[in-house]
Scaffold this active site. Structure first.
Site, PDB file in Angstrom:
ATOM      1  N   CYS A 181       0.843  -1.204   0.000  1.00  0.00           N
ATOM      2  CA  CYS A 181       0.000   0.000   0.000  1.00  0.00           C
ATOM      3  C   CYS A 181       0.866   1.238   0.000  1.00  0.00           C
ATOM      4  O   CYS A 181       1.915   1.247   0.612  1.00  0.00           O
ATOM      5  CB  CYS A 181      -0.859   0.018   1.253  1.00  0.00           C
ATOM      6  SG  CYS A 181      -2.004  -1.323   1.310  1.00  0.00           S
ATOM      7  N   ILE A 182       0.436   2.258  -0.701  1.00  0.00           N
ATOM      8  CA  ILE A 182       1.149   3.525  -0.586  1.00  0.00           C
ATOM      9  C   ILE A 182       0.157   4.660  -0.385  1.00  0.00           C
ATOM     10  O   ILE A 182      -0.995   4.505  -0.635  1.00  0.00           O
ATOM     11  CB  ILE A 182       2.060   3.836  -1.783  1.00  0.00           C
ATOM     12  CG1 ILE A 182       1.236   4.018  -3.056  1.00  0.00           C
ATOM     13  CG2 ILE A 182       3.095   2.773  -1.952  1.00  0.00           C
ATOM     14  CD1 ILE A 182       2.010   4.695  -4.127  1.00  0.00           C
TER      15      ILE A 182
END
Lengths: 409, 105
Positions: B104-105
């Site tokens: 995830c970013i």
């Protein structure tokens, strides 16, 4: 009267309130927004506080300034949501019923998740910059610091504003140079990722920036604990990095109220349909901003693009129409790179950050994945846009869906 | 899509080199994939993790985070790193024949 309740009056909650309020018929809808705090923080500004560029008054305003009239505002903390009963119980036992609920309770740092982090060194030589207290404490520390090992560590992903840690070390490099002590400071960037960023091309570009600025990249390091007696961070697989000053990005989690309500995942993020922004478990609950579990950045720009989608889908939902608007994971981040320059990235779920011009294809004025002075001005200008346009739900001259035009593959 | 041979069977792999179709996986493949990740022998504890990863993938379409693994598989984070040195979530996913967990970013 039908009831819409919005939980959380941060960036996401305030924006969606300001978009929906003008279009919902006042004879039909009663809108309530709930938040425990009365102060709105411009969180992107926290980054600049440690270096004395902004101070506290630059990043705060009363939340009330951003609420439209005719909306019920409750400054109360929330005990829990009972989604099966369509009701919310506040800490003071008051009960709110709803027909539709929008959860915008955000995320925050949780330093107590890491052993040893909040012991002896906390706010002595260990600081975060994701809270006003941490950012102010760090500003004070840096004023008197004469150099040594400065380590920035990202404890675990996901984190709010994933580019902020990079910006911090870029700015630190600039700031220590200005102070004339850059040669006395060793800067390390410690991350659980295998490079400077998650997406490959941006990771390469940022990795090159780090080495150009003489900042040591320590990848694949998941912080397990902090040895505050000996000033070392220790990974789960027992690697060590010593520090004199630790600037830490602690574990980020959604609000405890989500856990109390039994509605979250292991980090208290709410399972959300990644396109419609509807709850995966409840047909009358939408989620916006950092509170979602979406594989997108936790950032104001994302909340802004989500607000456009949620607006369409909310109006469809209340009229019993299918939810056609789809969020594409669009994020747009100005990255301060120090010395009055910045880098801009624009990406979504499927397309990684690419070089090009933004927002006008071929024209700009901003350059994607490149370091320019204009990008820095964009970031500085953004604070005005945030307070005056974004929070008030005004249309901005940028598309909520990411565009390929202007990007080079 | 690219293919490769594991334990005598041709399987599809994605751009990260992970198996693209988890239903093609079997235990012999796990042993070979583990050796490629420098894990010489798979113990019962490794299999607890591998089974949990596959179950999670079948239910949610992605491998779990380390935090979720720790909370739900009964294997502590410390032990996970001992079992899969360097990167438990990524290595265990590789060996379990599922795609790389979404960073995830």
């Amino acid at each position: 009267m039908k009831k819409l309740v919005i939980l959380g009056a941060g960036t996401a909650g305030t924006m969606i309130l300001n978009k929906l309020e003008p279009v919902l018929d006042k004879d039909e809808w009663h809108i309530t927004i709930v938040d425990q705090y009365e102060t709105h923080y411009y969180q992107p500004g926290f980054l600049f506080i440690p270096f004395g560029i902004y101070n506290k008054k630059d990043v705060i305003k009363p939340k009330r300034d951003f609420f439209p009239s005719g909306v019920e505002v409750l400054f109360d903390s929330i005990n829990k949501i009972e989604p099966k009963e369509n009701k919310i119980i506040l800490t003071n036992q008051k009960v709110l019923n709803y027909d539709y609920l929008i959860i915008a309770t955000g995320c925050k740092i949780n330093p107590d998740e890491t052993e040893g982090l909040t012991k002896k060194g906390w706010y002595k030589n260990i600081f975060d910059f994701y809270t006003i207290e941490g950012a102010m404490g760090l500003a004070h520390f840096l004023k008197y610091w004469e150099g040594g090992k400065m380590v920035l560590n990202i404890t675990e992903m996901p984190i709010k504003c994933p580019v902020a840690p990079l910006e911090f070390v870029f700015l630190a490099d600039w700031w220590f140079t200005e102070q004339g002590i850059r040669d006395k400071v060793e800067i390390s960037f410690v991350t659980p990722l295998d490079g400077a960023f998650t997406k490959p091309r941006a990771s390469k570009v940022f990795g090159d920036f780090l080495s150009k600025k003489n900042i040591k990249l320590v990848p694949d390091f998941s912080t397990g604990s902090v040895d505050h007696e000996n000033n070392k961070i220790i990974s789960w697989d027992e690697k060590e990095v010593p520090y004199d000053l630790l600037v830490t990005i602690p574990t980020n989690m959604g609000d405890e109220l989500i856990a109390r309500s039994g509605m979250g995942d292991e980090l208290n993020f709410v399972p959300t349909d990644k396109q419609s922004l509807l709850s995966k478990n409840h047909k009358n609950i939408f989620i916006i901003g950092d509170a979602t579990d979406l594989p997108s950045s936790k950032a104001g720009s994302v909340a802004h693009f989500e607000a456009d989608v949620l607006y369409d889908n909310f109006l469809s939902a209340i009229e019993g129409r299918p939810l056609r608007a789809k969020f594409d994971g669009h994020a747009n981040c100005y990255i301060e790179s120090g010395f009055g320059k910045g880098i801009l990235i624009d990406f979504n779920y499927d397309t990684e950050p690419l070089p090009g011009k933004y927002p006008l294809p071929g024209v700009g004025p901003f350059s994607l994945l490149e370091e320019t002075k204009m990008n820095h001005y964009g970031k500085i200008m953004f604070r005005w846009m945030y307070w005056n346009l974004l929070l008030r739900g005004a249309e901005l001259p940028i598309e909520s869906q990411m565009l390929m035009a202007g990007k080079r593959k | 899509m690219a293919t490769r041979e594991i334990a005598g069977i041709t399987v599809e792999i994605d751009e990260d080199g992970y198996m693209a179709d988890h239903t093609q996986w079997n235990i012999e493949m796990a042993v070979i994939l583990a050796k490629e990740q420098e894990i010489e022998e798979l113990t019962d504890r490794h299999y607890v993790v591998i089974e949990y990863m596959r179950k999670e993938f079948e239910e949610n379409g992605t491998g779990p985070s380390i935090r979720k693994l720790n909370k739900q598989s009964g294997v502590s984070t410390k032990e996970l790193y001992q079992l899969f040195p360097g990167g438990p979530a990524k290595k265990a996913a590789f060996i379990a024949g599922i795609t790389k967990p979404h960073g995830c970013i």
